[in-house]
Design an enzyme around this catalytic site. Sequence first.
Site, mmCIF file in Angstrom:
data_model
loop_
_atom_site.group_PDB
_atom_site.id
_atom_site.type_symbol
_atom_site.label_atom_id
_atom_site.label_comp_id
_atom_site.label_asym_id
_atom_site.label_seq_id
_atom_site.Cartn_x
_atom_site.Cartn_y
_atom_site.Cartn_z
ATOM 1 N N CYS A 10 0.852 -1.181 0.000
ATOM 2 C CA CYS A 10 0.000 0.000 0.000
ATOM 3 C C CYS A 10 0.893 1.238 0.000
ATOM 4 C CB CYS A 10 -0.944 0.093 1.189
ATOM 5 S SG CYS A 10 -2.093 -1.266 1.294
ATOM 6 N N ARG A 44 3.952 -0.417 -4.775
ATOM 7 C CA ARG A 44 3.653 -0.921 -3.429
ATOM 8 C C ARG A 44 2.306 -1.640 -3.357
ATOM 9 N NH1 ARG A 44 6.852 1.576 0.404
ATOM 10 N NH2 ARG A 44 5.358 0.989 1.987
ATOM 11 N N TRP A 53 -2.770 -2.714 -1.726
ATOM 12 C CA TRP A 53 -2.458 -4.134 -1.892
ATOM 13 C C TRP A 53 -3.283 -4.832 -0.817
ATOM 14 C CZ3 TRP A 53 -0.391 -8.218 0.922
ATOM 15 C CH2 TRP A 53 0.048 -9.320 0.174
ATOM 16 N N ASN A 78 -1.602 2.369 5.770
ATOM 17 C CA ASN A 78 -0.746 1.295 5.241
ATOM 18 C C ASN A 78 -0.298 0.468 6.434
ATOM 19 O OD1 ASN A 78 1.270 -0.288 4.058
ATOM 20 N ND2 ASN A 78 2.783 1.342 4.175
ATOM 21 N N GLY A 79 -0.664 -0.797 6.447
ATOM 22 C CA GLY A 79 -0.277 -1.657 7.567
ATOM 23 C C GLY A 79 -1.407 -2.602 7.911
ATOM 24 N N GLU A 91 17.526 -17.526 -8.163
ATOM 25 C CA GLU A 91 17.093 -16.172 -8.528
ATOM 26 C C GLU A 91 16.504 -16.156 -9.949
ATOM 27 O OE1 GLU A 91 16.434 -13.615 -7.029
ATOM 28 O OE2 GLU A 91 16.544 -11.975 -8.451
ATOM 29 N N LYS A 116 12.699 -14.973 -10.774
ATOM 30 C CA LYS A 116 12.396 -13.898 -11.730
ATOM 31 C C LYS A 116 11.360 -14.361 -12.734
ATOM 32 C CE LYS A 116 13.515 -11.212 -10.091
ATOM 33 N NZ LYS A 116 14.202 -11.041 -8.875
ATOM 34 N N GLU A 149 7.766 -14.974 -11.083
ATOM 35 C CA GLU A 149 7.020 -13.827 -10.580
ATOM 36 C C GLU A 149 6.509 -12.901 -11.678
ATOM 37 O OE1 GLU A 149 9.166 -11.099 -7.998
ATOM 38 O OE2 GLU A 149 11.011 -11.502 -9.069
ATOM 39 N N HIS A 171 18.158 -36.405 -7.553
ATOM 40 C CA HIS A 171 17.453 -36.877 -6.357
ATOM 41 C C HIS A 171 15.948 -36.607 -6.451
ATOM 42 C CE1 HIS A 171 21.228 -37.843 -4.433
ATOM 43 N NE2 HIS A 171 21.688 -36.662 -4.839
ATOM 44 N N LYS A 231 5.945 -4.438 -4.023
ATOM 45 C CA LYS A 231 7.396 -4.389 -3.871
ATOM 46 C C LYS A 231 7.841 -4.352 -2.414
ATOM 47 C CE LYS A 231 11.449 -2.773 -6.019
ATOM 48 N NZ LYS A 231 11.810 -4.130 -6.443
HETATM 49 C C1 F6R Z 1 11.674 -10.598 -6.034
HETATM 50 C C2 F6R Z 1 11.457 -9.608 -5.009
HETATM 51 C C3 F6R Z 1 11.119 -10.060 -3.639
HETATM 52 C C4 F6R Z 1 11.942 -9.250 -2.617
HETATM 53 C C5 F6R Z 1 11.498 -9.595 -1.196
HETATM 54 C C6 F6R Z 1 12.346 -8.881 -0.158
HETATM 55 O O1 F6R Z 1 11.986 -10.012 -7.253
HETATM 56 O O2 F6R Z 1 11.540 -8.441 -5.262
HETATM 57 O O3 F6R Z 1 11.337 -11.417 -3.481
HETATM 58 O O4 F6R Z 1 13.288 -9.533 -2.808
HETATM 59 O O5 F6R Z 1 10.167 -9.242 -1.026
HETATM 60 O O6 F6R Z 1 12.236 -7.496 -0.293
HETATM 61 P P1 F6R Z 1 13.306 -6.523 0.321
HETATM 62 O O7 F6R Z 1 14.596 -6.777 -0.330
HETATM 63 O O8 F6R Z 1 12.769 -5.156 0.039
HETATM 64 O O9 F6R Z 1 13.375 -6.822 1.800
#
Ligand code: F6R
Length: 613
Positions: A2, A27, A75, A101-102, A486, A490, A493, A509, A608
């Site tokens: 949010c 957000r 969100w 927000n929260g 990673e 990517k 997501e 395995h 994010k």
């Molecule tokens: C993946 C991604 C998330 C963040 C995770 C941690 O692309 O962006 O997996 O890495 O939510 O977020 P931060 O780094 O902001 O603590």
Amino acid sequence: MCGIVAYVGEQDALPIIIKGLKRLEYRGYDSAGVALLNDNGLSVYKKKGKVSELENSLLDNPHLNSKIGIGHTRWATHGEPNDANAHPHYSSTENFAMIHNGIIENYEVLKTDLLNKGYVFHSETDSEVFINFIEDIHKNNDCTLEEAVRLALHKVVGAYAIVIMSKEEPDTLIAARKGSPLVIGVGENEYFLASDATPIIEYTNQVVYLDDYEIAVIRNNKLQIKTIENVETNPYINQLEMELEAIEKGGYEHFMLKEINEQPRSIADCMRGRLDAQNGRLIVGGLRDYINKFQNADRIIITACGTSWHAGLVAEYLFEEFARIPVEVEYASEFRYRNPVINEGDFVIAISQSGETADTLAAIELAKSKGATIFGVCNVVGSSIARATHAGSYTHAGPEIGVASTKAFTAQISVLTMMALMLGYQRGTLSETKYIQLLSELEAIPSKVEKALLLNEQIEKISEQYKDARNFLYLGRGYNFPVALEGALKLKEISYIHAEGYPAAEMKHGPIALIDEEMPVVFIATKDSSYEKVVSNIQEVKARKGKIIAVVTEGDTSVKAMADHVIEIPHAHEALVPLISVVPLQLLSYHIAVMRGCNVDQPRNLAKSVTVE
Ligand code: F6R
């Protein structure tokens, strides 16, 4: 999660709020709303969908002029994304409107109490309960709104950044925070409030970061900050160093592509002032006051979530190899709930792009309470994690707006690599010759990343062939194992294709059962100490007709003979390879997602900054 924006001043509030909400859409982007106050009273406008849908719905409305307003992009946590659950929320008299927000954890108890008193709710949100709780206190105690907010904050359990406006005090905004971020921009006769500085930067570079348990009251063009114990504090004004162009797309179709392409610069920025290979100097300034604790740590515990956790896994290899200190890498969400053994001799590194991730923050608090030293590796300056840790180093990657983390990952690894080399050298576990060699190799990384970016067209062509795949496997060993994780993250997501990352040797395995001619397998098979073993794993996949996409070191011939596609990246010391090998994987996921018509910068269900647990 949010995003909130508020404005009070001499300008028209709505355009400032809408623009600010668009900047904060990373957000959360399932619904949005604004509240404005003018001769027509206090009006709330809200809509399911993106901020642009809210904006379009207001185009023909002639009653929107207002010098004060609040806005929210959501969100969903409590209640599905719809118009009713969108913020702002009115109190029942419609005298107050609030953005939040929260999460309020005790909202059910408060709601039951309010329902018994006859309150009616129009949404399923905890936030509507929160504003009605404030109104109830205001009414029953015959006190000011400010006092009612203060009293309410003593009773609510959970996390919040709130801004409230009131019909009764048309020139006043009241804000407060605990656990969710809130920045106040101080302009000429105007104030801007937001979840981060991006909606503020084009108006002023003077900001105040509100602390937990603080209430900000902006009344008659004056900012006052008090604790929830009603003690006035002196607002500390910080100078923002962010540039406006850093938060715009700069000609790229998506923020994610821009951020992938920014990596040569962001890695160089991260090393600037810290690494001077020519003179054999490396100083990670943030460590200065804690260097003894770091050098003598019994154990390093790294805690983080998502991509940041993957950076932590790379760091495990780095610290153990160069500094010979045992390392544990913990998902923050698991660490905090399993009564971990933490001692005063432990050095805890918390990694976070946003600096606001709720689980990481909670893990920090837990480790702090056990006496450990906590070091933050954050990207967002002034964020909650940066302030909750004993010391830290910023990654200096610049604002990352695409929800999928890219340049933050390589910047995190850059900081952690510098920390590991510095530690190893000072502990005597890394020889001077090797140290000097690694410093100059590290300095050369930005230009090698630049070279890896030239693979874009080739990767786009490969993406065309695999865009309709239903599953992907990513395999790597050693330093490239976290890169495999990673790469898979990517892809899933942003393209919604199911993808798994594994250590290459683990394939036999279990996951090998999945291999058939439909299964693309991405190998990160660069020339390093486990190269021969990875080549054997490639053969195993080949024998089962899997499709092989291999990221290899320039000039490789063995893998070329077996793979369906090879992507050649510049050679680097194996400890530094993740900084380069992740780049083609970022591009692969980007192109596949674009070809599948996905919203790359704002993938479904994600946000994010994960400020809920
Ligand atoms: C993946 C991604 C998330 C963040 C995770 C941690 O692309 O962006 O997996 O890495 O939510 O977020 P931060 O780094 O902001 O603590």
